[in-house]
Design an enzyme around this catalytic site. Structure first.
Site, short mmCIF file in Angstrom:
data_model
loop_
_atom_site.label_atom_id
_atom_site.label_comp_id
_atom_site.label_asym_id
_atom_site.label_seq_id
_atom_site.Cartn_x
_atom_site.Cartn_y
_atom_site.Cartn_z
N ASP A 180 26.93 31.76 21.61
CA ASP A 180 26.99 32.55 22.83
C ASP A 180 26.82 34.03 22.48
O ASP A 180 27.39 34.51 21.50
CB ASP A 180 28.33 32.33 23.55
CG ASP A 180 28.30 32.81 24.99
OD1 ASP A 180 28.34 31.96 25.90
OD2 ASP A 180 28.21 34.04 25.21
N ILE A 181 26.06 34.72 23.28
CA ILE A 181 25.74 36.13 23.00
C ILE A 181 26.97 37.03 23.22
O ILE A 181 27.05 38.12 22.65
CB ILE A 181 24.53 36.58 23.87
CG1 ILE A 181 23.78 37.73 23.23
CG2 ILE A 181 24.94 36.91 25.29
CD1 ILE A 181 22.41 37.98 23.85
N HIS A 192 25.40 23.52 30.59
CA HIS A 192 25.81 23.86 29.23
C HIS A 192 27.29 23.55 29.04
O HIS A 192 28.10 23.73 29.96
CB HIS A 192 25.53 25.33 28.89
CG HIS A 192 25.98 26.31 29.92
ND1 HIS A 192 25.31 26.51 31.11
CD2 HIS A 192 27.04 27.15 29.95
CE1 HIS A 192 25.93 27.43 31.82
NE2 HIS A 192 27.00 27.84 31.15
N HIS A 244 30.44 24.75 26.77
CA HIS A 244 30.93 25.78 25.85
C HIS A 244 31.82 25.12 24.80
O HIS A 244 32.70 24.32 25.15
CB HIS A 244 31.81 26.81 26.59
CG HIS A 244 31.11 27.65 27.60
ND1 HIS A 244 30.79 28.97 27.38
CD2 HIS A 244 30.70 27.38 28.86
CE1 HIS A 244 30.22 29.49 28.46
NE2 HIS A 244 30.15 28.54 29.38
N GLY A 264 32.50 29.85 37.85
CA GLY A 264 32.15 30.84 36.83
C GLY A 264 30.82 30.57 36.15
O GLY A 264 30.53 31.13 35.10
N GLN A 265 29.99 29.72 36.79
CA GLN A 265 28.68 29.43 36.19
C GLN A 265 27.72 30.58 36.47
O GLN A 265 27.50 30.96 37.63
CB GLN A 265 28.11 28.13 36.76
CG GLN A 265 26.78 27.73 36.12
CD GLN A 265 26.24 26.40 36.64
OE1 GLN A 265 26.74 25.86 37.64
NE2 GLN A 265 25.23 25.88 35.98
N ASN A 275 31.43 25.10 33.30
CA ASN A 275 31.61 25.82 34.56
C ASN A 275 30.56 25.34 35.56
O ASN A 275 29.38 25.19 35.21
CB ASN A 275 31.45 27.32 34.33
CG ASN A 275 32.50 27.87 33.36
OD1 ASN A 275 33.64 27.43 33.38
ND2 ASN A 275 32.11 28.80 32.52
P1 AMP Z 1 28.51 30.31 32.19
O1 AMP Z 1 29.21 31.55 32.64
O2 AMP Z 1 29.40 29.13 32.04
O3 AMP Z 1 27.29 30.00 33.04
O4 AMP Z 1 28.01 30.60 30.71
C1 AMP Z 1 26.82 31.26 30.42
C2 AMP Z 1 26.99 31.82 29.05
O5 AMP Z 1 25.71 32.16 28.54
C3 AMP Z 1 27.85 33.10 28.97
O6 AMP Z 1 28.99 32.86 28.14
C4 AMP Z 1 26.90 34.14 28.36
O7 AMP Z 1 27.54 35.00 27.46
C5 AMP Z 1 25.87 33.25 27.68
N1 AMP Z 1 24.55 33.86 27.51
C6 AMP Z 1 23.83 34.55 28.41
N2 AMP Z 1 22.65 34.92 27.90
C7 AMP Z 1 22.62 34.45 26.62
C8 AMP Z 1 21.67 34.49 25.55
N3 AMP Z 1 20.49 35.12 25.69
N4 AMP Z 1 21.98 33.91 24.37
C9 AMP Z 1 23.17 33.29 24.22
N5 AMP Z 1 24.11 33.19 25.19
C10 AMP Z 1 23.84 33.77 26.37
#
Ligand code: AMP
Ligand code: ZN
Length: 116
Positions: A32-33, A102, A104, A95-96, A89
Site C-alpha cells: 500500500d502506498i 482488494h 488489505h 471506506g472504499q 472495505n
Molecule cells: P480502500 O480505502 O479500502 O479502497 O483502499 C485503497 C488503498 O489503496 C488505500 O489504502 C490507498 O493507500 C491505496 N492506494 C492508492 N493508490 C495506490 C497506489 N498507486 N499504489 C498502492 N496503493 C495505493
C-alpha cells in the site's frame, strides 16, 4: 469504472509502478502506498471486480484466492506468528476509495479495534 481507467487494473498492467509482494495467474499483491502498519499490502484479483458486494456464488472462489495470497504473504513478510488483520472495505461508508476489489493485509504492530 471500467478496467481501462481503473487504478488497480493499471497497476496490474504495470502502467503504474507498485512494489509487488505476490503474484500468480489470478492475483497480484503489492505494498500500500500509504501504509497504516509496518506491513501493509493489498491483494487484488487480476480480473476487474468492483468490490466485495459483487462477489456471487460463481466468483466466491476468487475471493478465497485473495485470502490464500494474503495468508502466504503474511508468512513471507514475517507477520504470521504474532497475527495480522485482513480488511475489506465496501462502498463509501465502508471506506472504499478504489473500486477494484482488494483485501488489505495489515501487520507488524498490535491492531486495536475499531480505529487500529
Ligand atoms: P480502500 O480505502 O479500502 O479502497 O483502499 C485503497 C488503498 O489503496 C488505500 O489504502 C490507498 O493507500 C491505496 N492506494 C492508492 N493508490 C495506490 C497506489 N498507486 N499504489 C498502492 N496503493 C495505493
Ligand atoms: Zn480494476
Amino acid at each position: 469504472m471500467s478496467a481501462a481507467n481503473c487504478l488497480f487494473c493499471r497497476i496490474i498492467r504495470r502502467e503504474i509502478p507498485s512494489e509487488v509482494v505476490y503474484e500468480n495467474e489470478k492475483v497480484l499483491g503489492f505494498r500500500d502506498i500509504r501504509p497504516q502498519a509496518p506491513v501493509h499490502a493489498l491483494f487484488i484479483p487480476k480480473k476487474h471486480v468492483a468490490g466485495v458486494r459483487e462477489i456471487d456464488g460463481q466468483s466466491a472462489p476468487e475471493f478465497g484466492d485473495l485470502v490464500l495470497a494474503a495468508n502466504e504473504s503474511a508468512s513471507k513478510l514475517g507477520v504470521s506468528g504474532k497475527g495480522y488483520r485482513l480488511v475489506v472495505n465496501q462502498g463509501a461508508d465502508g471506506g472504499q476509495t478504489v473500486d477494484h476489489l482488494h483485501v488489505h493485509l495489515l501487520g507488524g504492530r498490535p491492531m486495536a479495534w475499531p480505529t487500529g
